[in-house]
Design a protein around this motif. Structure first.
Motif, mmCIF file in Angstrom:
data_model
loop_
_atom_site.group_PDB
_atom_site.id
_atom_site.type_symbol
_atom_site.label_atom_id
_atom_site.label_comp_id
_atom_site.label_asym_id
_atom_site.label_seq_id
_atom_site.Cartn_x
_atom_site.Cartn_y
_atom_site.Cartn_z
ATOM 1 N N ARG A 1 0.823 -1.211 0.000
ATOM 2 C CA ARG A 1 0.000 0.000 0.000
ATOM 3 C C ARG A 1 0.855 1.257 0.000
ATOM 4 O O ARG A 1 0.526 2.248 -0.657
ATOM 5 N N GLN A 2 1.961 1.234 0.737
ATOM 6 C CA GLN A 2 2.863 2.387 0.726
ATOM 7 C C GLN A 2 3.410 2.641 -0.673
ATOM 8 O O GLN A 2 3.478 3.787 -1.131
ATOM 9 N N LEU B 1 2.041 1.714 -3.564
ATOM 10 C CA LEU B 1 0.969 2.188 -4.440
ATOM 11 C C LEU B 1 0.673 3.663 -4.192
ATOM 12 O O LEU B 1 0.464 4.432 -5.137
ATOM 13 N N ALA B 2 0.682 4.060 -2.920
ATOM 14 C CA ALA B 2 0.431 5.464 -2.595
ATOM 15 C C ALA B 2 1.545 6.348 -3.131
ATOM 16 O O ALA B 2 1.299 7.449 -3.647
ATOM 17 N N ALA B 3 2.793 5.870 -3.025
ATOM 18 C CA ALA B 3 3.925 6.653 -3.530
ATOM 19 C C ALA B 3 3.851 6.811 -5.051
ATOM 20 O O ALA B 3 4.139 7.876 -5.593
ATOM 21 N N ASP C 1 1.092 6.746 -6.869
ATOM 22 C CA ASP C 1 0.017 7.684 -7.173
ATOM 23 C C ASP C 1 0.477 9.120 -6.976
ATOM 24 O O ASP C 1 0.189 10.007 -7.791
ATOM 25 N N ALA C 2 1.223 9.354 -5.890
ATOM 26 C CA ALA C 2 1.729 10.703 -5.629
ATOM 27 C C ALA C 2 2.720 11.119 -6.703
ATOM 28 O O ALA C 2 2.747 12.282 -7.138
ATOM 29 N N ASP D 1 -6.428 3.434 6.628
ATOM 30 C CA ASP D 1 -5.334 4.272 7.111
ATOM 31 C C ASP D 1 -4.905 3.817 8.504
ATOM 32 O O ASP D 1 -5.659 3.925 9.471
#
Length: 672
Positions: free
Chosen positions: A471-472, A474-476, A478-479, A565
């Protein structure tokens, strides 16, 4: 058939009645309290009217207010659901007197069943088997003691006017009888306003089996076979199923005939349930008739394919029963459990609050969900904390149990605590799987259904850590895609950092345990240190659709993951683990205050009694305050001996969870 009906109830049962009415083209009118203005039954009905304050006695128990809404809305009939006014004969009379149909039995039938003692006498006269006992009006202690000796030990003392497990005592010897009698009478007087009791033989290791009956205005009465409800905790049903795995065909026929005989004895009309207690040898006795639709009626619906609410509506409208006894279908096996906002590890203390996350399995031919809430709704302190009923159906009992386990594994409740994990353990317990459970088993062996005290399983910690890493990343990514330089090396989520080999620290918490993990790698391949003595190799990790697949040290595994979260719920197919992702930079801090000098509210509720005053000396365990919440009373006691330094709550005041209601200080030293 009616054009408009009013539903004098709330929550799950109101929503369930609305669904059938809508299918039949019947307009629905809901009523709601101040606490339920945004509730689902209000949103689903064609119209809804306010009837008072949040407490049941200020709203859902106000028959006058409900009747006024029925008149003003043009409702031709009132469905009472279950609970509240559903078995109130005075309300049923008032409905009929207003020229409105009551979708339930006649008031006369309710009155005949309103007293356990009177009901037993009536059934015995009609030839229905009843447990040997004493139901007389002479309540002198010496008379009751003499009758107890005649009945024999063990026996049960029961409040003649009551239910819900209150005013009941099991007595195993003459020496125990009088103290138990006095205790039972006090509790009965407090709970029901009358202290009359009855005595009956106590059946060891009994089964609880009930028969669904239906009667119409033409005098037809049939039964729709049985439900077994032997899995109970403190006389409250926990798991219900049909057909009973205990009954033979011959015993089923005998019990069905006895149930119809019982219904005929009181001229029964509409839906009802005749409850029996059954001994291990198959001998059975009448317990009571519930003069309403039962919470567990979906179990019967699943195995018969019938809509019992539709039957209720048709019978109340004067139509005959749709089927004769020999036409009642029976297919497969169905099981129901109830999801509650409660904490099994804290004595099943009811919970309240906002449902931050609510995930339930998709409905299908095999899975049915009856619920009165959705994600974001409030579980309030004023009513029963049931979130949903989960009902499964399959070709036979083993297949239905498998469906139940699978469906429970897909349930997620975040906000108030829930009993989901408890139900999962129940569905796998040998007493359930082998169908050997009796009504007292859960109370005798409750520890078998509680979580093990051992450490979090390593493979589930690996799954939680891997899900967090994926998840980290994927979030990175996306950012990075949204940044002005998506190709910058600073935006690449590969774990590389200047000066070291890309190692990351993960701090996981499971309950009170803290797990510090060191992770390196990226793209679904990781090395983890801190779980056991050896480094763990993770490969091929893929997270999608609530499932995580990966290889742990070469072995392929699949987990259910519900991640949000800072937290994740990991399910390995048999059990679940809640994991919180903490910051590795947060100090562990000092131990929290013990709070031994503070008496706190365990949940939101209303203070109904204050039994101490500032300056009073109290002993350890002494009752200081009594709260009312979730239809139950909670006694708050002094955690140690001392002096009441301060009282911060008054009778009638509503308080929030964890509010400090009283402060203690040490008692002065002698001679000080």
């Amino acid at each position: 058939m009616f054009e408009t009906i009013l539903i004098a109830n709330r929550g799950e049962i109101a929503c369930r009645v609305i669904r059938t009415a809508r299918r039949l083209g019947i307009r629905t009118v809901a009523v709601f309290s101040e606490a339920d203005a945004n509730a689902q039954h209000v949103r689903l009905a064609d119209e809804a009217w306010p009837i008072g304050g949040p407490r049941p006695q200020d709203s859902y128990l106000r028959g006058d207010a409900i009747l006024e809404v029925a008149r003003r809305s043009g409702a031709q009939a009132i469905h009472p659901g279950y609970g509240f006014l559903s078995e109130n004969a005075e309300f049923a009379d008032a409905v009929e007197a207003a020229g409105i149909a009551f979708i339930g039995p006649q008031a006369a039938s309710m009155r005949k069943m309103g007293s356990k003692a009177g009901a037993k006498q009536l059934m015995a006269a009609a030839g229905v088997p009843v447990v040997p006992g004493y139901t007389g009006e002479d309540q002198a202690p010496e008379v009751l003691a003499r009758e107890a000796e005649r009945i024999g030990w063990p026996l049960m003392i029961k409040a003649a006017h009551g239910g819900g497990g209150k005013g009941m005592r099991i007595v195993r010897s003459a020496e125990e009888f009088l103290p138990a009698l006095e205790s039972c009478q006090r509790e009965a007087a407090s709970a029901f306003g009358r202290d009359r009791v009855l005595l009956e033989r106590y059946i060891e290791s009994p089964r609880h089996i009930e028969i669904q009956v239906f009667g119409d205005a033409q005098g037809n009465i049939i039964h729709l076979n049985e439900r077994e409800c032997s899995a109970q905790r403190r006389y409250q049903k926990v798991l219900e199923e049909a057909p009973s795995p205990f009954l033979t065909s011959a015993l089923r026929q005998r019990m069905g005939e006895a149930a119809v005989l019982a219904a005929r004895a009181i001229g029964y009309r509409n839906a009802g349930t005749v409850e029996f207690i059954v001994a291990p040898d198959g001998e059975f006795w009448f317990m009571e008739i519930n003069t309403r639709l039962q919470v567990e009626h979906p179990v019967t619906e699943m195995v018969t394919g019938l809509d019992l609410v539709e039957w209720q509506l048709r019978v109340a409208a004067g139509q005959p029963l749709p089927l004769a006894q020999d036409e009642v279908p029976q297919q497969g096996h169905a099981i129901e459990v109830r999801l509650y906002a409660e904490d099994p590890e804290a004595g099943f203390l009811p919970g309240s609050g906002r449902l931050e996350r609510l995930r339930l399995p998709d409905a299908s031919a095999h899975v049915r969900i009856d619920s009165g809430v959705v994600e974001g709704d409030q579980v309030t302190i004023f009513y029963d904390p049931m979130i949903a009923k989960l009902i499964v159906h399959d070709r036979d009992r083993p297949a239905a149990l498998a469906r139940l386990r699978q469906a429970l594994s897909q349930c997620v409740v975040e906000g108030p605590k829930s009993n989901v994990a408890f139900l999962e353990r129940l569905a796998r317990h040998p007493a359930i799987v082998e169908a050997t459970i009796d009504t007292g088993y859960l109370d005798r062996h409750l520890e078998e259904f509680m979580p093990a005290a051992d450490a979090a399983p390593p493979h589930m910690l690996v799954a939680a850590a891997t899900a967090a890493l994926v998840r980290q990343e994927l979030a990175a990514r996306d950012a990075a895609r949204q940044s002005v330089e998506p190709g910058s090396p600073w935006a690449i989520a590969d774990g590389w950092r200047l000066g070291h080999a890309g190692e990351r620290v993960l701090l996981l918490r499971t309950g009170d345990a803290r797990h510090e993990l060191h992770a390196s790698g990226a793209g679904g391949t990781y090395r983890l240190r801190g779980i056991g003595e050896h480094e763990v190799q993770v490969e091929g990790a893929h997270l999608a659709g609530g499932e995580l697949s990966l290889r742990i040290d070469g072995r392929a595994r699949r987990f259910g993951i519900d991640a949000g979260d800072g937290r994740a719920i990991v399910h390995d197919g048999e059990r679940r683990l809640r994991v919180e992702l903490d910051s590795p930079f947060r100090a562990s801090g000092e131990a929290a205050e013990t709070g031994d000098d503070r008496i706190r509210a365990p949940m939101p509720g209303r203070v109904v009694l204050v039994r101490a005053a500032a300056g009073d000396s109290v002993e350890e365990g002494q009752e200081l305050l009594v709260m009312e919440a979730m239809k139950m009373e909670l006694a708050l006691r002094a955690p140690r001996a001392g002096v009441v330094a301060e009282l911060r709550a008054a009778e009638g005041e509503f308080v929030e969870a964890d509010a400090v209601l009283a402060l203690l200080e040490p008692a002065p030293e002698p001679g000080a």
